[in-house]
Design a protein around this motif. Structure first.
Motif, PDB file in Angstrom:
ATOM      1  N   MET A 239     -38.148  -9.226  -7.147  1.00  0.00           N
ATOM      2  CA  MET A 239     -39.147  -8.495  -7.922  1.00  0.00           C
ATOM      3  C   MET A 239     -39.613  -7.239  -7.196  1.00  0.00           C
ATOM      4  O   MET A 239     -39.893  -6.213  -7.820  1.00  0.00           O
ATOM      5  N   THR A 240     -39.695  -7.300  -5.865  1.00  0.00           N
ATOM      6  CA  THR A 240     -40.110  -6.100  -5.131  1.00  0.00           C
ATOM      7  C   THR A 240     -39.086  -4.985  -5.297  1.00  0.00           C
ATOM      8  O   THR A 240     -39.450  -3.808  -5.386  1.00  0.00           O
ATOM      9  N   ASP A 241     -37.805  -5.342  -5.355  1.00  0.00           N
ATOM     10  CA  ASP A 241     -36.761  -4.337  -5.594  1.00  0.00           C
ATOM     11  C   ASP A 241     -36.953  -3.682  -6.963  1.00  0.00           C
ATOM     12  O   ASP A 241     -36.894  -2.460  -7.107  1.00  0.00           O
ATOM     13  N   ALA A 242     -37.170  -4.526  -7.973  1.00  0.00           N
ATOM     14  CA  ALA A 242     -37.327  -4.024  -9.341  1.00  0.00           C
ATOM     15  C   ALA A 242     -38.590  -3.181  -9.472  1.00  0.00           C
ATOM     16  O   ALA A 242     -38.591  -2.134 -10.125  1.00  0.00           O
ATOM     17  N   LEU A 243     -39.669  -3.638  -8.842  1.00  0.00           N
ATOM     18  CA  LEU A 243     -40.938  -2.915  -8.910  1.00  0.00           C
ATOM     19  C   LEU A 243     -40.819  -1.534  -8.273  1.00  0.00           C
ATOM     20  O   LEU A 243     -41.237  -0.525  -8.864  1.00  0.00           O
ATOM     21  N   GLU A 244     -40.240  -1.470  -7.091  1.00  0.00           N
ATOM     22  CA  GLU A 244     -40.137  -0.173  -6.411  1.00  0.00           C
ATOM     23  C   GLU A 244     -39.226   0.772  -7.180  1.00  0.00           C
ATOM     24  O   GLU A 244     -39.517   1.974  -7.291  1.00  0.00           O
ATOM     25  N   ALA A 245     -38.129   0.247  -7.719  1.00  0.00           N
ATOM     26  CA  ALA A 245     -37.229   1.104  -8.486  1.00  0.00           C
ATOM     27  C   ALA A 245     -37.932   1.662  -9.721  1.00  0.00           C
ATOM     28  O   ALA A 245     -37.782   2.844 -10.056  1.00  0.00           O
ATOM     29  N   PHE A 246     -38.725   0.836 -10.385  1.00  0.00           N
ATOM     30  CA  PHE A 246     -39.450   1.299 -11.574  1.00  0.00           C
ATOM     31  C   PHE A 246     -40.471   2.366 -11.204  1.00  0.00           C
ATOM     32  O   PHE A 246     -40.558   3.411 -11.860  1.00  0.00           O
ATOM     33  N   LEU A 247     -41.246   2.115 -10.148  1.00  0.00           N
ATOM     34  CA  LEU A 247     -42.272   3.083  -9.773  1.00  0.00           C
ATOM     35  C   LEU A 247     -41.663   4.390  -9.284  1.00  0.00           C
ATOM     36  O   LEU A 247     -42.204   5.472  -9.537  1.00  0.00           O
ATOM     37  N   ALA A 248     -40.538   4.290  -8.581  1.00  0.00           N
ATOM     38  CA  ALA A 248     -39.854   5.506  -8.117  1.00  0.00           C
ATOM     39  C   ALA A 248     -39.370   6.327  -9.303  1.00  0.00           C
ATOM     40  O   ALA A 248     -39.515   7.558  -9.340  1.00  0.00           O
TER      41      ALA A 248
END
Length: 253
Positions: A239-248
């Motif tokens: 989830m941290t991977d997905a979250l950071e990619a979305f915010l980026a």
């Protein structure tokens, strides 16, 4: 005047270590972060369990897929004024879950079995071995009856019974503020229901929504919410991977 910071809600308990990739992601993209578990799992009461006409002591083995299931099962036994016999065998999906049994029983390797890789398929193979296939298995499940291992056992000839032993309810949030989150991450379908109960004025259109797992993603969509990012996927296993990619990606817009 400094611009108000955005707020992020991660619907899980805050890491006891005080360390988590979520903290660095929130800081990087200008969010304040709250960790708050929206749900809790509790044993069903003894009266409700008895209505299933299941006697836990008539089984020779119990199957656990989580620590929560262990807690609820043994607390339920206490409510039923029963005690698991020393001869009872326990089958767990992982060693970590198996070791948790020490909270309730004397740990003996000869009666506790688990898969090395932590996969359900592996546990079913262990249960199906000639030395175990004659066991009478009891599988504690939640009130929805959904259990991946029960689905797998349908393909076998093993003698098993699933028993509703626990339920998921909304965790009280006594100090809850007015809803003011710009982003929320759900980890369970029950979390969506809990959010709506806790915040009747919750407006998902004002927040980015992330979901972990297929069932949670489907629950988000069923609730009429816009699903902005999901995990796990081949590209974003956590989830941290997905979250950071979305915010980026969102920061570039």
């Amino acid at each position: 005047m400094e611009e108000p910071r955005k707020k992020m809600l991660i619907s899980q308990p805050e890491p006891s270590s005080g360390r988590s990739p979520y903290f660095s992601i929130a800081k990087k993209y200008g969010y304040d972060i709250d960790f708050r578990q929206l749900i809790q799992t509790v044993p069903i009461d003894a009266v409700a369990f008895r209505k299933q006409r299941i006697d836990p002591l008539s089984y020779t083995a119990v199957v656990f897929t989580s620590k929560t299931a262990i807690d609820c099962f043994f607390n339920l036994l206490k409510a039923l004024r029963s005690t698991a016999p020393d001869t009872m065998k326990y089958f767990c999906t992982s060693e970590k879950i198996a070791l948790y049994l020490q909270k309730y029983i004397v740990y003996r390797k000869r009666k506790i079995f688990f898969g090395e890789a932590g996969h359900i398929d592996e546990l079913v193979q262990i249960m199906s071995k000639p030395t175990h296939k004659s066991e009478r298995y009891l599988i504690p499940v939640g009130e929805d009856g959904i259990s991946p291992i029960v689905d797998k056992l349908k393909e076998t000839n093993l003698n098993y019974t699933s028993a509703v032993a626990y339920q998921t309810i909304t965790r009280p949030w006594d100090d809850k503020p007015d809803y003011s989150y710009d982003l929320i991450v759900f980890f369970s379908p029950y979390g969506i229901t809990a959010m709506e109960e806790l915040f009747p004025n919750f407006d998902p259109k004002k927040s980015f929504i992330g979901a972990f797992g297929h069932l949670t993603s489907e629950a988000v969509k069923k609730a009429g919410m816009q699903l902005d990012f999901v995990a796990p996927t081949p590209e974003y296993p956590s989830m941290t991977d997905a979250l950071e990619a979305f915010l980026a990606s969102h920061a570039k817009k």
